[in-house]
Design an enzyme around this catalytic site. Structure first.
Site, PDB file in Angstrom:
ATOM      1  N   GLY A 248      83.882  11.212  -2.146  1.00  0.00           N
ATOM      2  CA  GLY A 248      83.233   9.975  -2.599  1.00  0.00           C
ATOM      3  C   GLY A 248      81.754   9.915  -2.223  1.00  0.00           C
ATOM      4  O   GLY A 248      80.968   9.260  -2.912  1.00  0.00           O
TER       5      GLY A 248
ATOM      6  N   LEU B  17      85.542   8.257   0.453  1.00  0.00           N
ATOM      7  CA  LEU B  17      86.436   7.109   0.539  1.00  0.00           C
ATOM      8  C   LEU B  17      87.082   7.054   1.914  1.00  0.00           C
ATOM      9  O   LEU B  17      87.434   8.090   2.481  1.00  0.00           O
ATOM     10  CB  LEU B  17      87.526   7.186  -0.535  1.00  0.00           C
TER      11      LEU B  17
ATOM     12  N   ASN C 184      85.839  17.678  -2.828  1.00  0.00           N
ATOM     13  CA  ASN C 184      86.862  18.509  -2.174  1.00  0.00           C
ATOM     14  C   ASN C 184      88.275  17.927  -2.294  1.00  0.00           C
ATOM     15  O   ASN C 184      89.176  18.323  -1.557  1.00  0.00           O
ATOM     16  CB  ASN C 184      86.499  18.671  -0.694  1.00  0.00           C
ATOM     17  N   GLU C 185      88.467  16.992  -3.229  1.00  0.00           N
ATOM     18  CA  GLU C 185      89.748  16.271  -3.328  1.00  0.00           C
ATOM     19  C   GLU C 185      90.983  17.168  -3.290  1.00  0.00           C
ATOM     20  O   GLU C 185      91.950  16.856  -2.612  1.00  0.00           O
ATOM     21  CB  GLU C 185      89.785  15.421  -4.614  1.00  0.00           C
TER      22      GLU C 185
END
Ligand code: CO8
Length: 260
Positions: A111, A66, A135-136
Site C-alpha cells: 500500500g 495497509l 509484494n502482496e
C-alpha cells in the site's frame, strides 16, 4: 491521540508538504486513512494550493502499506469500512488536480508503493536498504485490480505481470531502472529535490496539465468508481476466509520474529 498527518503549506510557492507521522511505520490504518483523506481534501479545495509533496516523518520507512491488524481477526463490517477508506485514499490522490510528488525517504511496500504510484513523480532516497514494490503475493494475498492498473500505468504490462506474481520488492537502483521511481537522490536531499522538481511541474499552466492528467487517468479511475461496492464485497469475502487469515497471521508472526 496525536495527529498522524502534519501539513506545512507555503503560501508563497503554493506547495504543501504532507508529513506522515504514524509511528512506527506509517501503516495505513482506518484512522490514518481518514485523517489523510481529510487533509488532502482540504488542500484540494484550497485554490491557492497547487502542489503536494508527500513524505514520511518516520525514519527508514515511507509507509509499510495497509495496516495488517485492520484486516486480521476483524469483523466483515470493519473490513468493509477499512476497504472503503483505502479506495477513498486512492481515488483522492490519483484524481488530484494538484501536482503530486512522492518524496520516498524509506521503504515503501504494498500500500505504501500504491500511494507513491498515485503521484505524478517519485523521488527516492538512494539507500540500498530501502525497497519498494507490490509484494502482496508474498503475504498470500492478491493485489486488487486497481493496484494492478496503477502499476501497469506506471511501469507497463510486462514488468507489472512479473513484479506482481513474484511479489517483487525493488531496491532504489532497480526501481529507477524499471521506472517505478523517477529520480534517486542522497537520503538527506529527498525533500529539497522534491521542492526543486515540483517547481518545474508548476511552470506548466495548471488547466492544461490538469486536463491532461485527468484524461490519462480517467479510464482507470472510472473503473473503480463504478465498481466500488462489488470491490468491497470481494475484498471482505476474500480477507475473511480462514486460509487467508492464516496467511496473514503467519506473516505478522514472521515480521515480529525477524526482529527478535
Ligand atoms: N501492518 C501492521 N503492522 C506492521 C506493518 C503493517 N503493514 N508493517 C510493520 N508492522 C509492525 C511490525 O510488526 C513491528 O511491530 P512490533 O514493534 O510490535 O514488532 C513494527 O511495525 C515495526 O516493524 P519492523 O520491525 O519490521 O520495522 P523495520 O523498520 O525493520 O521494517 C518495513 C519496516 C520494511 C516496513 C517492515 O516492517 C515491513 O516489511 N513490513 C511489512 C510491509 C508489508 O508487507 N505490508 C503489506 C501490507 S498489505 C497491503 O498493503 C496491500 C494489501 C491489499 C489487500 C488485497 C486483498 C484482496
Amino acid at each position: 491521540t496525536s495527529p498522524k498527518i502534519r501539513v506545512e503549506f507555503d503560501q508563497s510557492t503554493g506547495v504543501a508538504v504532507l508529513h506522515m507521522q504514524s509511528p512506527p511505520v506509517n501503516s495505513l490504518s482506518l484512522e490514518f486513512l481518514t485523517e489523510l483523506c481529510i487533509s488532502v481534501e482540504k488542500l484540494e479545495m484550497d485554490k491557492s494550493c497547487r502542489g503536494l509533496i508527500i513524505t514520511s516523518g518516520q525514519p527508514k520507512v515511507f509507509s509499510a502499506g495497509l495496516d495488517i491488524m485492520e484486516m486480521y481477526g476483524k469483523s466483515p463490517e470493519h473490513c468493509g469500512a477499512f476497504w472503503r477508506a483505502v479506495q477513498e485514499m486512492w481515488l483522492k490522490l490519483y484524481s488530484s488536480n494538484m501536482v503530486t510528488i512522492a518524496a520516498i525517504n524509506g521503504s515503501s511496500p504494498a500500500g505504501g508503493c500504491l500511494m507513491a504510484m498515485t503521484c505524478d513523480h517519485r523521488i527516492m532516497a538512494d539507500n540500498p536498504r530501502y525497497s519498494i514494490g507490490l509484494n502482496e503475493t508474498q503475504l498470500g494475498i492478491v493485489a486488487p485490480f486497481w493496484f494492478m492498473d496503477t502499476m501497469t500505468n506506471t511501469v507497463g504490462q510486462r514488468t507489472t505481470e512479473m513484479a506482481l506474481q513474484l511479489g517483487l520488492l525493488y531496491n532504489p537502483a532497480e526501481a529507477l531502472k524499471i521506472g517505478l521511481v523517477d529520480q534517486l537522490v542522497p537520503e538527506d536531499q529527498v525533500l529539497t529535490a522534491a521542492t526543486q522538481t515540483i517547481s518545474k511541474w508548476l511552470a506548466i499552466p495548471d488547466h492544461a496539465r490538469q486536463i491532461t492528467k485527468s484524461m490519462m487517468r480517467k479510464q482507470t479511475i472510472d473503473k473503480l468508481r463504478s465498481n466500488r461496492e462489488s470491490d468491497i464485497q470481494y475484498f471482505v469475502n476474500f480477507i475473511t476466509k480462514d486460509s487467508i487469515q492464516k496467511s496473514l497471521g503467519g506473516y505478522m508472526e514472521m515480521l515480529k520474529k525477524r526482529r527478535a
